[in-house]
Write a protein that holds these residues in place. Sequence first.
Motif, PDB file in Angstrom:
ATOM      1  N   ASP A  25       0.825  -1.214   0.000  1.00 58.70           N
ATOM      2  CA  ASP A  25       0.000   0.000   0.000  1.00 58.70           C
ATOM      3  C   ASP A  25       0.854   1.256   0.000  1.00 58.70           C
ATOM      4  O   ASP A  25       1.978   1.264   0.515  1.00 58.70           O
ATOM      5  CB  ASP A  25      -0.897   0.036   1.241  1.00 58.70           C
ATOM      6  CG  ASP A  25      -1.774  -1.194   1.361  1.00 58.70           C
ATOM      7  OD1 ASP A  25      -2.103  -1.808   0.324  1.00 58.70           O
ATOM      8  OD2 ASP A  25      -2.131  -1.548   2.494  1.00 58.70           O
ATOM      9  N   LYS A  26       0.252   2.332  -0.533  1.00 60.81           N
ATOM     10  CA  LYS A  26       0.916   3.629  -0.467  1.00 60.81           C
ATOM     11  C   LYS A  26       1.067   4.019   1.002  1.00 60.81           C
ATOM     12  O   LYS A  26       0.174   3.780   1.805  1.00 60.81           O
ATOM     13  CB  LYS A  26       0.081   4.695  -1.169  1.00 60.81           C
ATOM     14  CG  LYS A  26       0.093   4.590  -2.661  1.00 60.81           C
ATOM     15  CD  LYS A  26      -0.702   5.741  -3.272  1.00 60.81           C
ATOM     16  CE  LYS A  26      -0.697   5.623  -4.759  1.00 60.81           C
ATOM     17  NZ  LYS A  26      -0.126   6.775  -5.409  1.00 60.81           N
ATOM     18  N   PRO A  27       2.192   4.626   1.343  1.00 60.68           N
ATOM     19  CA  PRO A  27       2.377   5.022   2.741  1.00 60.68           C
ATOM     20  C   PRO A  27       1.493   6.213   3.110  1.00 60.68           C
ATOM     21  O   PRO A  27       1.145   7.033   2.274  1.00 60.68           O
ATOM     22  CB  PRO A  27       3.853   5.409   2.798  1.00 60.68           C
ATOM     23  CG  PRO A  27       4.197   5.794   1.401  1.00 60.68           C
ATOM     24  CD  PRO A  27       3.350   4.943   0.510  1.00 60.68           C
ATOM     25  N   VAL A  28       1.138   6.258   4.386  1.00 62.82           N
ATOM     26  CA  VAL A  28       0.403   7.394   4.938  1.00 62.82           C
ATOM     27  C   VAL A  28       1.401   8.173   5.781  1.00 62.82           C
ATOM     28  O   VAL A  28       2.045   7.613   6.676  1.00 62.82           O
ATOM     29  CB  VAL A  28      -0.789   6.922   5.793  1.00 62.82           C
ATOM     30  CG1 VAL A  28      -1.474   8.100   6.453  1.00 62.82           C
ATOM     31  CG2 VAL A  28      -1.762   6.104   4.953  1.00 62.82           C
ATOM     32  N   PHE A  29       1.525   9.457   5.492  1.00 65.38           N
ATOM     33  CA  PHE A  29       2.492  10.293   6.190  1.00 65.38           C
ATOM     34  C   PHE A  29       1.795  11.139   7.244  1.00 65.38           C
ATOM     35  O   PHE A  29       0.984  11.993   6.920  1.00 65.38           O
ATOM     36  CB  PHE A  29       3.233  11.190   5.190  1.00 65.38           C
ATOM     37  CG  PHE A  29       4.110  10.420   4.253  1.00 65.38           C
ATOM     38  CD1 PHE A  29       5.403  10.082   4.615  1.00 65.38           C
ATOM     39  CD2 PHE A  29       3.635  10.005   3.012  1.00 65.38           C
ATOM     40  CE1 PHE A  29       6.221   9.357   3.763  1.00 65.38           C
ATOM     41  CE2 PHE A  29       4.440   9.285   2.158  1.00 65.38           C
ATOM     42  CZ  PHE A  29       5.732   8.953   2.530  1.00 65.38           C
ATOM     43  N   ASP A  30       2.093  10.850   8.504  1.00 64.92           N
ATOM     44  CA  ASP A  30       1.617  11.667   9.613  1.00 64.92           C
ATOM     45  C   ASP A  30       2.719  12.664   9.940  1.00 64.92           C
ATOM     46  O   ASP A  30       3.873  12.265  10.141  1.00 64.92           O
ATOM     47  CB  ASP A  30       1.313  10.804  10.839  1.00 64.92           C
ATOM     48  CG  ASP A  30       0.167   9.835  10.585  1.00 64.92           C
ATOM     49  OD1 ASP A  30      -0.781  10.214   9.872  1.00 64.92           O
ATOM     50  OD2 ASP A  30       0.243   8.697  11.081  1.00 64.92           O
ATOM     51  N   ASN A  31       2.372  13.941   9.982  1.00 63.86           N
ATOM     52  CA  ASN A  31       3.348  14.991  10.262  1.00 63.86           C
ATOM     53  C   ASN A  31       4.525  14.960   9.276  1.00 63.86           C
ATOM     54  O   ASN A  31       5.670  15.221   9.650  1.00 63.86           O
ATOM     55  CB  ASN A  31       3.862  14.906  11.694  1.00 63.86           C
ATOM     56  CG  ASN A  31       2.745  15.088  12.698  1.00 63.86           C
ATOM     57  OD1 ASN A  31       1.866  15.924  12.506  1.00 63.86           O
ATOM     58  ND2 ASN A  31       2.775  14.284  13.755  1.00 63.86           N
ATOM     59  N   GLY A  32       4.250  14.545   8.029  1.00 60.77           N
ATOM     60  CA  GLY A  32       5.262  14.577   6.979  1.00 60.77           C
ATOM     61  C   GLY A  32       6.251  13.433   6.977  1.00 60.77           C
ATOM     62  O   GLY A  32       7.229  13.449   6.239  1.00 60.77           O
ATOM     63  N   LYS A  33       6.010  12.400   7.819  1.00 58.21           N
ATOM     64  CA  LYS A  33       6.915  11.249   7.841  1.00 58.21           C
ATOM     65  C   LYS A  33       6.141   9.996   8.235  1.00 58.21           C
ATOM     66  O   LYS A  33       5.034  10.066   8.749  1.00 58.21           O
ATOM     67  CB  LYS A  33       8.093  11.487   8.786  1.00 58.21           C
ATOM     68  CG  LYS A  33       7.697  11.777  10.211  1.00 58.21           C
ATOM     69  CD  LYS A  33       8.901  12.199  11.036  1.00 58.21           C
ATOM     70  CE  LYS A  33       8.414  12.568  12.433  1.00 58.21           C
ATOM     71  NZ  LYS A  33       9.479  13.096  13.258  1.00 58.21           N
ATOM     72  N   THR A  34       6.745   8.848   7.965  1.00 64.63           N
ATOM     73  CA  THR A  34       6.140   7.566   8.330  1.00 64.63           C
ATOM     74  C   THR A  34       7.247   6.564   8.657  1.00 64.63           C
ATOM     75  O   THR A  34       8.404   6.756   8.274  1.00 64.63           O
ATOM     76  CB  THR A  34       5.219   7.040   7.204  1.00 64.63           C
ATOM     77  OG1 THR A  34       4.429   5.964   7.692  1.00 64.63           O
ATOM     78  CG2 THR A  34       6.013   6.582   5.984  1.00 64.63           C
ATOM     79  N   ASP A  35       6.882   5.506   9.364  1.00 63.32           N
ATOM     80  CA  ASP A  35       7.854   4.485   9.771  1.00 63.32           C
ATOM     81  C   ASP A  35       8.280   3.623   8.595  1.00 63.32           C
ATOM     82  O   ASP A  35       7.472   3.284   7.730  1.00 63.32           O
ATOM     83  CB  ASP A  35       7.255   3.574  10.847  1.00 63.32           C
ATOM     84  CG  ASP A  35       7.042   4.293  12.164  1.00 63.32           C
ATOM     85  OD1 ASP A  35       7.724   5.310  12.419  1.00 63.32           O
ATOM     86  OD2 ASP A  35       6.178   3.842  12.944  1.00 63.32           O
ATOM     87  N   ILE A  36       9.544   3.256   8.600  1.00 65.74           N
ATOM     88  CA  ILE A  36      10.081   2.263   7.673  1.00 65.74           C
ATOM     89  C   ILE A  36       9.982   0.928   8.404  1.00 65.74           C
ATOM     90  O   ILE A  36      10.171   0.860   9.625  1.00 65.74           O
ATOM     91  CB  ILE A  36      11.548   2.584   7.319  1.00 65.74           C
ATOM     92  CG1 ILE A  36      11.639   3.946   6.627  1.00 65.74           C
ATOM     93  CG2 ILE A  36      12.133   1.489   6.436  1.00 65.74           C
ATOM     94  CD1 ILE A  36      13.066   4.426   6.387  1.00 65.74           C
ATOM     95  N   CYS A  37       9.697  -0.160   7.679  1.00 61.11           N
ATOM     96  CA  CYS A  37       9.501  -1.452   8.353  1.00 61.11           C
ATOM     97  C   CYS A  37      10.796  -1.946   8.998  1.00 61.11           C
ATOM     98  O   CYS A  37      11.908  -1.662   8.540  1.00 61.11           O
ATOM     99  CB  CYS A  37       8.904  -2.481   7.415  1.00 61.11           C
ATOM    100  SG  CYS A  37      10.022  -3.242   6.256  1.00 61.11           S
ATOM    101  N   LYS A  38      10.631  -2.690  10.071  1.00 59.77           N
ATOM    102  CA  LYS A  38      11.765  -3.177  10.864  1.00 59.77           C
ATOM    103  C   LYS A  38      12.676  -4.105  10.063  1.00 59.77           C
ATOM    104  O   LYS A  38      13.892  -4.081  10.235  1.00 59.77           O
ATOM    105  CB  LYS A  38      11.258  -3.875  12.126  1.00 59.77           C
ATOM    106  CG  LYS A  38      10.662  -2.901  13.112  1.00 59.77           C
ATOM    107  CD  LYS A  38      10.127  -3.598  14.341  1.00 59.77           C
ATOM    108  CE  LYS A  38       9.500  -2.537  15.237  1.00 59.77           C
ATOM    109  NZ  LYS A  38       8.803  -3.072  16.364  1.00 59.77           N
ATOM    110  N   ASP A  39      12.086  -4.932   9.179  1.00 60.06           N
ATOM    111  CA  ASP A  39      12.911  -5.844   8.380  1.00 60.06           C
ATOM    112  C   ASP A  39      13.854  -5.076   7.459  1.00 60.06           C
ATOM    113  O   ASP A  39      15.015  -5.454   7.288  1.00 60.06           O
ATOM    114  CB  ASP A  39      12.040  -6.794   7.560  1.00 60.06           C
ATOM    115  CG  ASP A  39      11.332  -7.826   8.425  1.00 60.06           C
ATOM    116  OD1 ASP A  39      11.776  -8.079   9.564  1.00 60.06           O
ATOM    117  OD2 ASP A  39      10.326  -8.387   7.951  1.00 60.06           O
ATOM    118  N   PHE A  40      13.363  -3.989   6.851  1.00 60.35           N
ATOM    119  CA  PHE A  40      14.211  -3.147   6.012  1.00 60.35           C
ATOM    120  C   PHE A  40      15.339  -2.551   6.853  1.00 60.35           C
ATOM    121  O   PHE A  40      16.505  -2.593   6.462  1.00 60.35           O
ATOM    122  CB  PHE A  40      13.399  -2.032   5.350  1.00 60.35           C
ATOM    123  CG  PHE A  40      14.236  -1.075   4.543  1.00 60.35           C
ATOM    124  CD1 PHE A  40      14.519  -1.339   3.217  1.00 60.35           C
ATOM    125  CD2 PHE A  40      14.764   0.076   5.117  1.00 60.35           C
ATOM    126  CE1 PHE A  40      15.310  -0.468   2.475  1.00 60.35           C
ATOM    127  CE2 PHE A  40      15.552   0.948   4.393  1.00 60.35           C
ATOM    128  CZ  PHE A  40      15.827   0.680   3.059  1.00 60.35           C
TER     129      PHE A  40
END
Length: 172
Positions: A25-40
């Motif tokens: 899915d497209k990322p949702v940006f809260d306050n202009g940023k979003t989490d990168i997945c832990k595996d990455f």
Amino acid sequence: MKETEKINYQILEPLLNQILFGKSDKPVFDNGKTDICKDFLQTRSNYEKDSWIIEKYIGKQTEIILNNFSKEDRFSTFKIIIADPLYIDIIIFQAKVNNNGISISNIENIREEIIKQLFIYIQNDNVNFYIKRFFALYFEELFYFEYVYDNQITEDEYLEIYSRNTNPKTLV
């Protein structure tokens, strides 16, 4: 391939998202940023110990997304791969390095085998080594990108990465 033929690089968006966020899915940006997945993040922090870890990670994510592509999307994937002739040259070079017995006459056989394996993906939805290897090279730069935050990506960073990875590029 015809110069006028349009290749749909936007089909790579779900794969890009899968690699960065662990979902297509497209990322949702809260306050202009979003989490990168832990595996990455874990792969990124460990790649210096094992350079193949990036290829393994991207290969796994590639299978998750590309196994669900329609035949039309698989053909678009094929066109993306063969649009970069350097990729096939890289694979041939690696084959020569790994097997000193490869003669010049065998290079065309290797090239034909690579193309054959790419066609198998189109026909059978079999994400094989050559598909995974291409996308490992294609998306490897994601692991070297200088993110502002350690475990998050800004919307501007994402848009830059998105633009670079959903438009034609070479592997160099």
